[in-house]
Write a protein that holds these residues in place. Sequence first.
Motif, PDB file in Angstrom:
ATOM      1  N   GLY A  47      53.310 -19.906   5.514  1.00 10.98           N
ATOM      2  CA  GLY A  47      53.119 -18.917   6.562  1.00 10.98           C
ATOM      3  C   GLY A  47      54.284 -18.883   7.529  1.00 10.98           C
ATOM      4  N   ILE A  48      54.310 -17.857   8.353  1.00  8.16           N
ATOM      5  CA  ILE A  48      55.364 -17.696   9.362  1.00  8.16           C
ATOM      6  C   ILE A  48      54.692 -17.316  10.676  1.00  8.16           C
ATOM      7  N   GLY A  49      54.971 -18.070  11.713  1.00  9.90           N
ATOM      8  CA  GLY A  49      54.381 -17.796  13.013  1.00  9.90           C
ATOM      9  C   GLY A  49      55.404 -17.224  13.978  1.00  9.90           C
ATOM     10  N   PHE A  50      54.998 -16.222  14.749  1.00  9.44           N
ATOM     11  CA  PHE A  50      55.840 -15.629  15.791  1.00  9.44           C
ATOM     12  C   PHE A  50      55.076 -15.694  17.112  1.00  9.44           C
ATOM     13  N   ASN A  51      55.651 -16.342  18.108  1.00 14.54           N
ATOM     14  CA  ASN A  51      55.091 -16.329  19.466  1.00 14.54           C
ATOM     15  C   ASN A  51      56.001 -15.443  20.309  1.00 14.54           C
ATOM     16  N   ILE A  52      55.494 -14.301  20.707  1.00  7.20           N
ATOM     17  CA  ILE A  52      56.322 -13.244  21.295  1.00  7.20           C
ATOM     18  C   ILE A  52      55.941 -13.012  22.746  1.00  7.20           C
ATOM     19  N   SER A  53      56.937 -13.032  23.619  1.00 13.16           N
ATOM     20  CA  SER A  53      56.699 -12.765  25.037  1.00 13.16           C
ATOM     21  C   SER A  53      57.586 -11.616  25.499  1.00 13.16           C
ATOM     22  N   SER A  54      57.083 -10.840  26.442  1.00 14.37           N
ATOM     23  CA  SER A  54      57.884  -9.764  27.031  1.00 14.37           C
ATOM     24  C   SER A  54      57.198  -9.276  28.296  1.00 14.37           C
ATOM     25  N   TYR A  55      57.951  -8.509  29.077  1.00 13.65           N
ATOM     26  CA  TYR A  55      57.389  -7.833  30.243  1.00 13.65           C
ATOM     27  C   TYR A  55      57.184  -6.345  29.949  1.00 13.65           C
ATOM     28  N   ARG A  56      57.277  -5.987  28.675  1.00 14.82           N
ATOM     29  CA  ARG A  56      57.210  -4.582  28.277  1.00 14.82           C
ATOM     30  C   ARG A  56      55.799  -4.155  27.887  1.00 14.82           C
ATOM     31  N   GLY A  57      54.939  -5.129  27.583  1.00  8.37           N
ATOM     32  CA  GLY A  57      53.566  -4.809  27.227  1.00  8.37           C
ATOM     33  C   GLY A  57      53.337  -4.457  25.775  1.00  8.37           C
ATOM     34  N   ASP A  58      54.342  -4.656  24.922  1.00  3.27           N
ATOM     35  CA  ASP A  58      54.180  -4.283  23.508  1.00  3.27           C
ATOM     36  C   ASP A  58      54.458  -5.447  22.563  1.00  3.27           C
ATOM     37  N   SER A  59      54.163  -6.664  23.007  1.00  2.11           N
ATOM     38  CA  SER A  59      54.424  -7.835  22.162  1.00  2.11           C
ATOM     39  C   SER A  59      53.602  -7.800  20.878  1.00  2.11           C
ATOM     40  N   GLN A  60      52.341  -7.374  20.968  1.00  3.67           N
ATOM     41  CA  GLN A  60      51.506  -7.312  19.766  1.00  3.67           C
ATOM     42  C   GLN A  60      52.032  -6.274  18.778  1.00  3.67           C
ATOM     43  N   GLN A  61      52.478  -5.123  19.295  1.00  4.44           N
ATOM     44  CA  GLN A  61      53.032  -4.092  18.417  1.00  4.44           C
ATOM     45  C   GLN A  61      54.264  -4.609  17.689  1.00  4.44           C
ATOM     46  N   LEU A  62      55.095  -5.385  18.407  1.00  7.48           N
ATOM     47  CA  LEU A  62      56.281  -5.939  17.760  1.00  7.48           C
ATOM     48  C   LEU A  62      55.867  -6.945  16.684  1.00  7.48           C
ATOM     49  N   GLY A  63      54.880  -7.773  16.987  1.00 12.65           N
ATOM     50  CA  GLY A  63      54.393  -8.726  15.990  1.00 12.65           C
ATOM     51  C   GLY A  63      53.836  -8.030  14.765  1.00 12.65           C
ATOM     52  N   ASP A  64      53.105  -6.933  14.961  1.00 11.96           N
ATOM     53  CA  ASP A  64      52.585  -6.156  13.831  1.00 11.96           C
ATOM     54  C   ASP A  64      53.736  -5.578  13.009  1.00 11.96           C
ATOM     55  N   SER A  65      54.791  -5.155  13.698  1.00 11.44           N
ATOM     56  CA  SER A  65      55.951  -4.602  13.003  1.00 11.44           C
ATOM     57  C   SER A  65      56.677  -5.682  12.207  1.00 11.44           C
ATOM     58  N   PHE A  66      56.728  -6.900  12.742  1.00 11.80           N
ATOM     59  CA  PHE A  66      57.310  -8.016  11.980  1.00 11.80           C
ATOM     60  C   PHE A  66      56.514  -8.249  10.697  1.00 11.80           C
ATOM     61  N   ALA A  67      55.180  -8.223  10.803  1.00  5.64           N
ATOM     62  CA  ALA A  67      54.321  -8.466   9.643  1.00  5.64           C
ATOM     63  C   ALA A  67      54.556  -7.406   8.564  1.00  5.64           C
ATOM     64  N   LYS A  68      54.624  -6.132   8.982  1.00  2.04           N
ATOM     65  CA  LYS A  68      54.893  -5.054   8.021  1.00  2.04           C
ATOM     66  C   LYS A  68      56.252  -5.247   7.370  1.00  2.04           C
ATOM     67  N   SER A  69      57.237  -5.679   8.133  1.00  4.96           N
ATOM     68  CA  SER A  69      58.575  -5.901   7.592  1.00  4.96           C
ATOM     69  C   SER A  69      58.586  -7.046   6.591  1.00  4.96           C
ATOM     70  N   LEU A  70      57.828  -8.100   6.854  1.00 10.24           N
ATOM     71  CA  LEU A  70      57.737  -9.202   5.900  1.00 10.24           C
ATOM     72  C   LEU A  70      57.066  -8.747   4.611  1.00 10.24           C
ATOM     73  N   ASP A  71      56.026  -7.923   4.717  1.00  4.58           N
ATOM     74  CA  ASP A  71      55.396  -7.350   3.522  1.00  4.58           C
ATOM     75  C   ASP A  71      56.435  -6.620   2.678  1.00  4.58           C
ATOM     76  N   ASP A  72      57.230  -5.791   3.344  1.00  6.93           N
ATOM     77  CA  ASP A  72      58.209  -4.972   2.626  1.00  6.93           C
ATOM     78  C   ASP A  72      59.332  -5.813   2.037  1.00  6.93           C
ATOM     79  N   ILE A  73      59.758  -6.841   2.760  1.00  8.64           N
ATOM     80  CA  ILE A  73      60.812  -7.720   2.239  1.00  8.64           C
ATOM     81  C   ILE A  73      60.340  -8.426   0.979  1.00  8.64           C
ATOM     82  N   MET A  74      59.092  -8.869   0.955  1.00 10.73           N
ATOM     83  CA  MET A  74      58.570  -9.509  -0.251  1.00 10.73           C
ATOM     84  C   MET A  74      58.528  -8.528  -1.422  1.00 10.73           C
TER      85      MET A  74
END
Length: 540
Positions: free
Chosen positions: A500-527
């Motif tokens: 597995g791969i874990g990402f702990n994401i922090s920001s003051y932008r309010g979209d950390s979860q969206q970025l994490g979801d985008s990372f997950a989709k990108s990992l799917d596509d890379i595989m």
Amino acid sequence: KNDDDIVTRLSGLVWSSLRYRAALMDESLEPDVFHLGTVTNEKWFKTVASFMPKKFAYAFPYLFNGYPLDMSQHKKMFGGSRIPLKHRDIYRQTNNARHICVMYKDNVYTVNVMGPTGNIYSPAQIRNALQFIVDADENAGVPVGVFTGEERNEWAGIREQLENNATNKNNLDAIDTSLFLVSLDKEGASSRESLANQFLHGYGKNRWFDKSFCLLGSGTGEVAINFEHSWGDGVCVVRYAEEVMKDQEFVKFEGTNELDLPTKLCWDLNQEQMSQVEKSGKKLEDTAKSLDFKMCLYEKFGKEDLKKHKISPDAVAQIAIQLGHYRLHNQIVPTYESASTAGFKGGRTETIRPATVASTEFVKAFTADPSPQGKGDLLRKAADKHNKISVEAKTGKGMDRHLFALAAIAKKDHIRSTLTAKGASETEIEDAVAKGGGDLMSAAEVAEGLPKLFTDNGWSRINHNILSTSTLASEAIEGGGFGPVVADGYGIGYGVRDHGIGFNISSYRGDSQQLGDSFAKSLDDIMEVLKANPPPKSEK
């Protein structure tokens, strides 16, 4: 987390931390060695190395393609504190302390954990002391620790005023010289995100951020390490965590019930200082609440699967970060990844720049056409480039630290020469250097004397790292995180595990979860790209 109550668990970790420190001090701790390749007989290698005379011990690993790593920062971990001064901080360290400090409900206690001869108290004795603090159940104390989360010059001025009072000065000295700090939180956490926020900042409550490191325990039984970064780096803390966790099997709560009574530190604050505590606490709490911190765990594949595809796990994680961010924001941004330079004496870190031409070509090609066909070469070129610049950064061939030093020297030299020509006193000059020009030189005047490289927009851009990333992969650590380094950026702590791969994401932008979801989709596509484009036969 385990089934022990938090007092018992923290007591065992304190005891093992003291044993780890003892091994550091008498230099019996096995040194860090980085091997290029596999050591066929690791036990034999370690046995022979342990008997080598000191002057040959460093050279011996080279015969086996091994490189000893500098461990000088490990000893800075204990007995240290960051002290604020006007326009600069200093690191104060004491090696003869035999106490730790324990915080509970914002009260601070000193707890002796070693005897006068340096003997380490038993786990039972340490537990008795911690339990005494909890059972006393004092009212909540004045949260003086919020000052350590203040702007540094502000805190320097406050601390100077505190030290004018003998009681407060003694309290600060007791905290500064303690071996380390333990924060025992009465409250627990209801979710992974709330636990992450509790351990990262705790909203300023029951914390002293200037201490070299702090063992944190939540009311629901989880533990963490919160460390101040100036004295050392993550590789040092990971080694500590691994050794302390391994040592837990030797923790036995038996024997003496003797108790060396903890001493509560009582502050003597005037009304103005009490008001400042409230003001600083509110500011810190507001900042902490504005931080959006999300823990994202991807479990479809990990290190083992990526190795089968003959591609670097770290490279894949970084390419996924690039692709994920581009999909969310439609731009390639300056990206920082930390690389350890412990292969050099006194080495700290260098910057890896994952946003390369090769990674950008893959990201844009995949965004234009998301099918996996024909993307294998671009993906592997991006991974190969990442591997290459990672090795360069670790072996002293990076650019960032070198250029930063040149910029700092150029700035100081220009300020000194300009103010000397104007007839300023030495005190005024040194004060201006510390302030980057201060009241005697404007920002424009300072910039005028710098080489054009350091006034170019490109220089400003690469030093505004939107994506600040660091990996701390270890079976002893579930995850790690930190805040963004710029207001419009992200702090991304990640770890590639076996499955597995874990990402702990922090920001003051309010979209950390969206970025994490985008990372997950990108990992799917890379595989999918890896499956559709197997490595060349020469790499299998």
